[in-house]
Design a protein around this motif. Structure first.
Motif: not given
Length: 164
Positions: A34-54
């Motif tokens: 559950e802790l891993d899933v929470m972290r993975q969601r946050t990391v995925k959101s960061i990657e999506e935001t970074r891709a959009g910004a790029d």
């Protein structure tokens, strides 16, 4: 025969204890997942935001290049308008100048909007990265507790099963 039965009952009781400990040990895995899933969601959101910004930054650079081209073309059209002598040529040159100015204004407006989106994306990215750091810090304690509990239960399982 009675001692054999007693030994068997003791072994069965020991197995029950080991099984109970093993179940408690197995129950730790979902908490960690559950802790891993929470972290993975946050990391995925960061990657999506970074891709959009790029993508927005690439679009912004392309738009800046087009605006530069339109400005040069507009300057040439204005220079041409100043040099014409006949009314028909002046009218055609004026239409070109106006069309160029309109296109330039539209793209400059789009650039301002895009620049705002890029700035918002970068601000959002910083907030999300900060959030990830906070999540990692808060999860460090929980992960430490889980690992300590796992080590303790592992030791109890080993002791309960007679492995030393």
């Amino acid at each position: 025969m009675n001692t054999l039965l007693d030994a068997l009952l003791a072994l069965q009781a020991q197995d029950d204890v080991v099984d109970a400990l093993q179940k408690r040990l197995d129950a730790l895995a979902p908490r960690l997942a559950e802790l891993d899933v929470m972290r993975q969601r946050t990391v995925k959101s960061i990657e999506e935001t970074r891709a959009g910004a790029d993508a927005d930054e690439r679009r912004q650079r392309e738009l800046e290049g087009r605006i530069s081209d339109h400005r040069q073309r507009h300057d040439r059209n204005v220079a041409h308008l100043d040099s014409v002598k006949r009314m028909r040529e002046a009218t055609a040159a004026m239409l070109q100048v106006e069309a160029g100015r309109k296109m330039l204004m539209e793209e400059e407006n789009e650039l301002r909007s895009l620049s705002g989106r890029v700035a918002d994306s970068h601000a959002s990215l910083k907030r999300q990265e900060s959030s990830l750091e906070e999540l990692d810090a808060s999860q460090a304690d929980a992960r430490g507790e889980i690992e300590a509990e796992r080590a303790e239960l592992g030791g109890e399982v080993a002791a309960g099963s007679g492995v030393r």
